[in-house]
Write an enzyme that holds these catalytic residues in place. Structure first.
Site, PDB file in Angstrom:
ATOM      1  N   ARG A   1       0.853  -1.197   0.000  1.00  0.00           N
ATOM      2  CA  ARG A   1       0.000   0.000   0.000  1.00  0.00           C
ATOM      3  C   ARG A   1       0.883   1.239   0.000  1.00  0.00           C
ATOM      4  O   ARG A   1       1.905   1.281   0.668  1.00  0.00           O
ATOM      5  CB  ARG A   1      -0.880  -0.045   1.239  1.00  0.00           C
ATOM      6  CG  ARG A   1      -1.727   1.172   1.441  1.00  0.00           C
ATOM      7  CD  ARG A   1      -2.903   0.882   2.334  1.00  0.00           C
ATOM      8  NE  ARG A   1      -2.552   0.796   3.740  1.00  0.00           N
ATOM      9  CZ  ARG A   1      -3.461   0.702   4.717  1.00  0.00           C
ATOM     10  NH1 ARG A   1      -4.747   0.632   4.410  1.00  0.00           N
ATOM     11  NH2 ARG A   1      -3.097   0.632   5.971  1.00  0.00           N
TER      12      ARG A   1
ATOM     13  N   ARG B   1      -3.250   8.750  11.425  1.00  0.00           N
ATOM     14  CA  ARG B   1      -4.703   8.696  11.542  1.00  0.00           C
ATOM     15  C   ARG B   1      -5.170   9.569  12.705  1.00  0.00           C
ATOM     16  O   ARG B   1      -4.354   9.934  13.563  1.00  0.00           O
ATOM     17  CB  ARG B   1      -5.133   7.254  11.843  1.00  0.00           C
ATOM     18  CG  ARG B   1      -4.608   6.249  10.852  1.00  0.00           C
ATOM     19  CD  ARG B   1      -4.248   4.931  11.523  1.00  0.00           C
ATOM     20  NE  ARG B   1      -3.512   4.047  10.617  1.00  0.00           N
ATOM     21  CZ  ARG B   1      -4.076   3.153   9.829  1.00  0.00           C
ATOM     22  NH1 ARG B   1      -5.375   2.975   9.859  1.00  0.00           N
ATOM     23  NH2 ARG B   1      -3.345   2.420   9.011  1.00  0.00           N
TER      24      ARG B   1
ATOM     25  N   ASP C   1      -9.653   5.267  13.840  1.00  0.00           N
ATOM     26  CA  ASP C   1      -8.363   4.729  13.386  1.00  0.00           C
ATOM     27  C   ASP C   1      -8.342   4.525  11.872  1.00  0.00           C
ATOM     28  O   ASP C   1      -7.281   4.280  11.301  1.00  0.00           O
ATOM     29  CB  ASP C   1      -8.046   3.400  14.101  1.00  0.00           C
ATOM     30  CG  ASP C   1      -9.180   2.406  13.988  1.00  0.00           C
ATOM     31  OD1 ASP C   1     -10.300   2.733  14.420  1.00  0.00           O
ATOM     32  OD2 ASP C   1      -8.962   1.307  13.446  1.00  0.00           O
TER      33      ASP C   1
ATOM     34  N   ASP D   1      -7.998   2.334   4.518  1.00  0.00           N
ATOM     35  CA  ASP D   1      -8.502   1.103   5.111  1.00  0.00           C
ATOM     36  C   ASP D   1      -9.822   0.645   4.498  1.00  0.00           C
ATOM     37  O   ASP D   1     -10.906   0.835   5.055  1.00  0.00           O
ATOM     38  CB  ASP D   1      -8.625   1.234   6.639  1.00  0.00           C
ATOM     39  CG  ASP D   1      -7.289   0.918   7.295  1.00  0.00           C
ATOM     40  OD1 ASP D   1      -6.309   0.702   6.550  1.00  0.00           O
ATOM     41  OD2 ASP D   1      -7.207   0.889   8.530  1.00  0.00           O
TER      42      ASP D   1
HETATM   43  P1  AMP Z   1      -9.050  -2.520  10.481  1.00  0.00           P
HETATM   44  O1  AMP Z   1     -10.137  -3.487  10.392  1.00  0.00           O
HETATM   45  O2  AMP Z   1      -8.102  -2.600   9.311  1.00  0.00           O
HETATM   46  O3  AMP Z   1      -9.454  -1.134  10.724  1.00  0.00           O
HETATM   47  O4  AMP Z   1      -8.183  -2.988  11.740  1.00  0.00           O
HETATM   48  C1  AMP Z   1      -8.515  -2.701  13.076  1.00  0.00           C
HETATM   49  C2  AMP Z   1      -7.400  -3.159  13.971  1.00  0.00           C
HETATM   50  O5  AMP Z   1      -7.305  -4.572  13.969  1.00  0.00           O
HETATM   51  C3  AMP Z   1      -6.015  -2.660  13.578  1.00  0.00           C
HETATM   52  O6  AMP Z   1      -5.281  -2.461  14.745  1.00  0.00           O
HETATM   53  C4  AMP Z   1      -5.472  -3.815  12.790  1.00  0.00           C
HETATM   54  O7  AMP Z   1      -4.069  -3.819  12.737  1.00  0.00           O
HETATM   55  C5  AMP Z   1      -6.007  -4.988  13.559  1.00  0.00           C
HETATM   56  N1  AMP Z   1      -6.137  -6.181  12.735  1.00  0.00           N
HETATM   57  C6  AMP Z   1      -7.029  -6.410  11.767  1.00  0.00           C
HETATM   58  N2  AMP Z   1      -6.844  -7.620  11.214  1.00  0.00           N
HETATM   59  C7  AMP Z   1      -5.817  -8.192  11.861  1.00  0.00           C
HETATM   60  C8  AMP Z   1      -5.136  -9.449  11.758  1.00  0.00           C
HETATM   61  N3  AMP Z   1      -5.493 -10.378  10.867  1.00  0.00           N
HETATM   62  N4  AMP Z   1      -4.106  -9.671  12.601  1.00  0.00           N
HETATM   63  C9  AMP Z   1      -3.739  -8.758  13.493  1.00  0.00           C
HETATM   64  N5  AMP Z   1      -4.322  -7.563  13.642  1.00  0.00           N
HETATM   65  C10 AMP Z   1      -5.352  -7.276  12.840  1.00  0.00           C
HETATM   66 MG    MG Z   2      -7.808   0.102  10.180  1.00  0.00          MG
END
Ligand code: AMP
Ligand code: MG
Length: 513
Positions: free
Chosen positions: A195, A202, A271, A281
């Site tokens: 990316r 953020r 975030d 995201d």
């Molecule tokens: P997001 O859904 O991308 O906004 O992610 C929300 C939070 O969950 C962030 O801190 C991500 O880094 C964490 N996160 C999402 N998917 C994973 C995963 N498969 N393993 C570890 N952390 C995750």
């Molecule tokens: Mg995120």
């Protein structure tokens, strides 16, 4: 003896070379974020993968970054996979917090991503290069740090579609599959997205330090971000107020541009709200097909917090959380700081509405004024009552003049039998005809802002199914051809401009993390 002719040496003329072909590893890295205090990140390398394969390289973006896209080869692949480190890279996982669906979470952070560094592109623009799906970090909590091919393809398609629609967004440089299976609802092929973002700072990054009442860190982060994204705010009588004002403006513009193309982000947690004003995201995001103002796609958004028509208000909610983090550096007197911050936040709605209303009038080919605006809203009413296709209704409006039968056909006759729409179209035609601009010029302008191709959900799903079930990426290529040139007619890809048939429609999307 005749004198020998004296020849003057002019030395060796160097053969002009264009320098070393550039792969990702020898670009101009300059990693400023990693020079911030250690509490801002964890130093961590991606976890290597067993059998990486390059699925897609975004050649035009690669060129923009200064890479030679013809040398995809092993060096790039290894970097995209997290199996090799670019020479001048400094690999970190960034710390952040956030409100998820309104609930405070003091520590989130890059749980499945690693920033491999910042590159100065061909135009001197600083861009973050991040691997998403690169393995666990300090911030992974219960997660495995990995991503799967479905969500990676979705993010690649939608972010590149957004960029082509001229909407600020993070970009997608490459997709690799890892050769490993990842456990989700079922076992799925693992993948990593490279990316590219103007930064990954953020609202939640500021909230992380606000949660710890770390004023020094907030000031350092604010100074860094002003310098990186909003240098003119530094000249403001109060740079932090100027900073807030800039972020408010960018966010208002960003969300109005989403609204104008029927985009639903789906998970506008703080975030996932970027300080640079880029869409970031891509999870359960989707473009609406039929217009439905409180449309929700995300399976987890049961209360409709992030529905299409809630997005402008959520934008302000997120900005209010951001403003709170800056109060302590805006003014040591909290009341004065609050008054100043509120005054800036109050500019959000007028800024949003200005962009949204001008954009709406442009979508129907008219100048922006109250009368034309209310005409646009009447069209939206007709569309929501009939669930007419958001994209195709606007795109096909010129055909009401030039080919009414085709208009009906291409908007699936939904509007045809709507009484108000018949009245509306007569009024609209009269207004268009009264304008000083020629009809051709009006249509040209409309075709430049009303896309023909958007990343439609059912098509994204089809692309993902082909990838997973048949290891076939041709549908991906075809879809990318359409959505990266979204305003241009393309007879061969006409089928990709069609709204889904009822049985093809996808009503729910999943985070798939
Ligand atoms: P997001 O859904 O991308 O906004 O992610 C929300 C939070 O969950 C962030 O801190 C991500 O880094 C964490 N996160 C999402 N998917 C994973 C995963 N498969 N393993 C570890 N952390 C995750
Ligand atoms: Mg995120």
């Amino acid at each position: 003896m005749p004198a020998r002719t004296k020849y003057t040496s002019i030395g060796t003329i160097e053969r002009k070379t264009r320098g070393q072909p550039k792969h990702l590893g020898n670009l101009n890295f300059d990693n400023t974020y990693s020079r911030l205090p250690k509490s801002f990140f964890q130093t961590i390398a991606p976890k290597p993968v067993s059998d990486p394969k390059l699925i897609r390289l975004n050649k035009s973006l690669a060129k923009e970054l200064g890479m030679d896209p013809s040398i995809v080869e092993q060096q790039n692949l290894d970097i995209f996979a997290g199996n090799a480190t670019p020479m001048k890279s400094k690999q970190i996982a960034m710390a952040y917090a956030g409100h998820q669906f309104g609930n405070w979470v003091p520590r989130l952070g890059d749980g499945r991503a690693v920033l491999i560094g910042e590159v100065l592109d061909e135009n001197g623009r600083r861009r973050d290069i991040q691997l998403k799906g690169s393995g666990p970090t300090l911030f992974s909590r219960m997660g495995d740090g990995r991503a799967t091919i479905g969500p990676v393809i979705r993010e690649y398609i939608v972010s590149e579609g957004m960029a082509a629609l001229n909407i600020p967004t993070t970009r997608s440089l490459a997709i690799v599959t890892t050769g490993e299976l990842v456990a989700r609802e079922r076992m799925e092929p693992g993948a990593i997205l490279t990316r590219v973002a103007s930064s990954h700072i953020r609202v939640g990054t500021f909230q992380y330090f606000y949660g710890q009442q770390d004023e020094d860190a907030i000031r350092k982060l604010a100074d860094y971000t002003i310098n990186r994204h909003y240098p003119s705010a530094a000249k403001d009588s109060n740079p932090y107020v100027g900073f807030l004002r800039s972020v408010v403006n960018r966010t208002a513009e960003l969300i109005s541009s989403w609204m104008l193309v029927g985009f639903i982000h789906g998970v506008m947690n703080t975030d996932n709200s970027s300080i640079s004003g880029e869409t970031i995201d891509y999870g359960p995001c989707a473009f609406m097909d039929g217009f439905y103002p409180n449309k929700v796609f995300s399976s987890i958004d049961t209360l409709g917090r992030y529905a299409y028509d809630q997005q402008p208000a959520v934008g302000l909610w997120n900005l209010s959380r951001f403003a709170e983090t800056l109060l302590c550096i805006i003014n040591s007197n909290k009341e004065k700081a609050t008054v100043e911050a509120r005054a800036v936040l109050e500019t959000y709605w007028p800024t949003f509405e200005k962009h949204f209303h001008i954009g709406l009038c442009q979508k129907i080919g008219l100048d922006h004024n109250e009368e034309n605006l209310s005409l646009t809203f009447r069209l939206l009413d007709c569309m929501s009552e009939t669930r007419a296709d958001f994209t195709n209704t606007f795109r096909n409006l010129p055909k009401l003049f030039t080919a009414p039968d085709i208009f009906d056909l291409e908007t699936e006759e939904k509007l045809k039998f709507h009484k108000e729409f018949a009245e509306w179209s007569n009024e609209w035609k009269t207004k268009i005809a009264e304008q000083t601009a020629s009809l051709d010029a009006t249509w040209r302008n409309m075709y430049e802002i009303n896309p023909l191709f958007i990343p439609r959900n059912h098509q994204i799903q089809r692309v993902i199914d082909f990838a997973i079930d048949a290891d076939d990426y041709q549908p991906l290529d075809q879809m990318l051809t359409a959505i990266t040139d979204p305003f241009t007619e393309n007879a061969e890809l006409k089928h990709l401009a069609k709204q889904p048939k009822p049985e093809e429609e996808i009503r729910q999307t999943f985070c798939g993390t």
